[in-house]
Motif scaffolding. Structure first.
Motif, short mmCIF file in Angstrom:
data_model
loop_
_atom_site.label_atom_id
_atom_site.label_comp_id
_atom_site.label_asym_id
_atom_site.label_seq_id
_atom_site.Cartn_x
_atom_site.Cartn_y
_atom_site.Cartn_z
N GLN A 64 -6.79 -1.89 -4.86
CA GLN A 64 -6.07 -3.02 -4.30
C GLN A 64 -7.03 -4.05 -3.67
OE1 GLN A 64 -2.41 -3.02 -4.22
NE2 GLN A 64 -2.85 -1.42 -5.71
N LEU A 101 0.84 -1.21 0.00
CA LEU A 101 0.00 0.00 0.00
C LEU A 101 0.87 1.25 0.00
CD1 LEU A 101 -3.08 -0.04 2.40
CD2 LEU A 101 -2.99 0.28 -0.06
N GLU A 155 2.59 1.70 -3.27
CA GLU A 155 1.64 2.09 -4.31
C GLU A 155 1.34 3.60 -4.20
OE1 GLU A 155 0.15 0.86 -7.55
OE2 GLU A 155 0.75 -0.70 -6.14
N ILE A 210 -6.36 2.61 -3.03
CA ILE A 210 -6.52 1.57 -2.02
C ILE A 210 -7.69 0.65 -2.39
CG2 ILE A 210 -7.02 1.12 0.42
CD1 ILE A 210 -5.71 3.90 0.99
#
Lengths: 356, 356
Positions: free
Chosen positions: A349, A302, A305, A346
């Motif tokens: 993901q 996270l 990313e 997020i």
């Protein structure tokens, strides 16, 4: 430029590294611990160590005194007796009134960089510790103007943001945002450790919010006893203010005043948001919360990313579930657009995410 | 097994998911918000939504009431009037005395799972939210033994650790480790936001330790006003205790008692260590601090590296430097051997690291 550093820990060592790398300064240092001087030389924070404080500063143009708050005034006075007339002396102590009041010399300017409180030791020194850091300076009416100007320019060249402030204002501000929070963390752990003694032998179970609130409890006494005492009148004012505010909330509770409690709590939410925003040029701070498996790799991915997408994480907290296998990650993101981007990334993901 | 859930947010939804997946239960639910019921059904947390509370519980064997603390007693009473005689009813509220005192029915057992306080909403529900979580139960002398046993067994099957506790002890404990820390965070932000008003228009600069200490400031009033009020006598006791402790420290400061301040601070350090350790089977908690470039990738790689080596990070905090490009990462590691391993692994990555 010939600079001297008295006390080569994290701050002194970082000043040495930055002065050598960025100013091309010739840096001499001294420390009560010969081992610290040796490490500082090996790390490139000093050109050479001196055999005594006096020898270290004998031909300096600027001296940084990085001694514990309790030893500051005496150390600065020793330095002032040993330097040439055209040399500026500053310190890096966390409280400013006591040293400024004790040292009347026009060559001395009190200082306090807001950096590096979390570690100690020259091993952690970094040339860029002060990059964009506020560095408070507390000149007085008797400070020599040319020396203050030299110091100010040097700090800019070290990467810092020198900011002149009255010593008393400085100490009151630090009492509010640093010293009182340390005191309160100590109080929280002490009462929690003893709260159940009457009813049980067991210590209570604590959660992540308790850990956050008490993370600074029992900070290094070698540093903090001096800070508390040097700033004790300002800190007593803050303690009295906090006590009064606790009393006001206590009165709302006693009266079972639900509207009053809600208004009090909402005001605190707004105060925190304003304080966080005041730190940042990035605009409104948004708090996002995502549910994720609590594997190290997930938070890592996270963060990577978001970093790749140029989203700056202002603050971050992990709340692992009791099983340590799942959890919530809270992210504070500055700016409306970056927060939107973070939410989308997020969610992409596959993690549930929402504004807090 | 026929289970009913009244209130399908994070907790209610997670109970539904776990009951269906782990117990093979048939789960019916109701919520004042039809949208929440719809989402819960879509996520598989409910087999079906009911048209009313009464319809939802009509043939249940166990009912979980996940309503706000302020509405608990009334909702539980409604449920008790609508269920069959051989059905156990429990709730999940954060305070226990008020509902336990209001509901005398032998079929009711108060409950409070220590899980999931950080997010809200059925979107964040997870079947394993309660895995290894302490789930307090507050039976009384009038509780039907067979129903309590059924509930206890169900909670074990949901993955939780049901723990019987007196409602008063529960509320005193939560006042100490959760409610008072929330109050204190609010007080800290309020005083900081106003500390400089006399001297300047500007809000003070705050650092990472202030952010940690005040992270829960202004928590959702819709939940917290109820909690504060339901537990107000226990919370007032804690406020008085904290006020007394602030007063004791104030006296040490007034007397400039350096030894007393140091002893007080060292005691807090020890208290925090004991409280952290009480949470864990892993032994002594060690605090490590490493200096790292503050790129997302670095902390990520560190976490991955430690995870791969089987080192469990109990708690973690990032202290970015003001420039956001460098920083210190603090890691709390449980157990002597894992801490040694972590020190070695971090050093191998080339980062300065030391015990705090």
């Amino acid at each position: 430029m010939r600079a001297s550093i008295i006390g080569v820990g994290l701050i002194g060592g970082s000043i040495g590294l930055a002065a050598r790398e960025r100013l091309g300064a010739e840096v001499t240092g001294w420390d009560p611990s010969p081992a610290a001087v040796e490490t500082a030389c090996a790390r490139g924070a000093l050109d050479r160590g001196a055999g005594s404080l006096e020898a270290a500063v004998a031909d300096a143009q600027v001296v940084f005194v990085a001694a514990p708050v309790g030893a500051l005034a005496e150390t600065v006075e020793r330095v002032l007796r040993a330097i040439p007339p055209d040399c500026v002396v500053t310190d890096v102590g966390s409280t400013k009134r006591s040293v400024v009041a004790a040292v009347a010399d026009p060559r001395f300017v009190g200082g306090h960089p807001l950096a590096g409180a979390e570690t100690a030791g020259v091993e952690h020194a970094r040339a860029d510790l002060f990059q964009d850091a506020v560095w408070y300076l507390t000149p007085t009416e008797t400070t020599t103007g040319t020396l203050f100007e030299r110091l100010h320019r040097l700090l800019r060249e070290l990467g810092a943001k020198p900011t002149a402030i009255d010593a008393a204002t400085h100490d009151h501000m630090l009492a509010a945002v640093s010293h009182l929070p340390h005191v309160v963390a100590n109080v929280l752990v002490a009462q929690a450790a003893r709260a159940l003694e009457d009813e049980s032998e067991q210590l209570p179970a604590t959660g992540p919010s308790f850990r956050d609130a008490t993370r600074v409890a029992g900070a290094n006494s070698a540093i903090w006893t001096d800070i508390y005492l040097a700033n004790r009148d300002a800190l007593i004012e803050r303690i009295d203010d906090a006590t009064r505010r606790l009393g006001e909330f206590r009165a709302l509770l006693s009266a079972a005043d639900a509207d009053g409690v809600t208004a009090w709590n909402d005001a605190a939410r707004e105060d925190r948001r304003r304080l966080l925003e005041a730190q940042l040029a990035g605009g409104t701070v948004h708090e996002l919360r995502a549910s994720v498996p609590n594997e190290p790799g997930v938070v890592a991915r996270l963060a990577l990313e978001l970093g790749r997408a140029g989203v700056n994480i202002t603050d971050m907290a992990l709340y692992p579930a009791p099983n340590q296998a799942e959890g919530v990650v809270a992210l504070w993101i500055a700016g409306d657009e970056p927060a939107e981007r973070a939410l989308a990334l997020i969610a992409e993901q596959g993690f549930p995410v929402a504004r807090a």
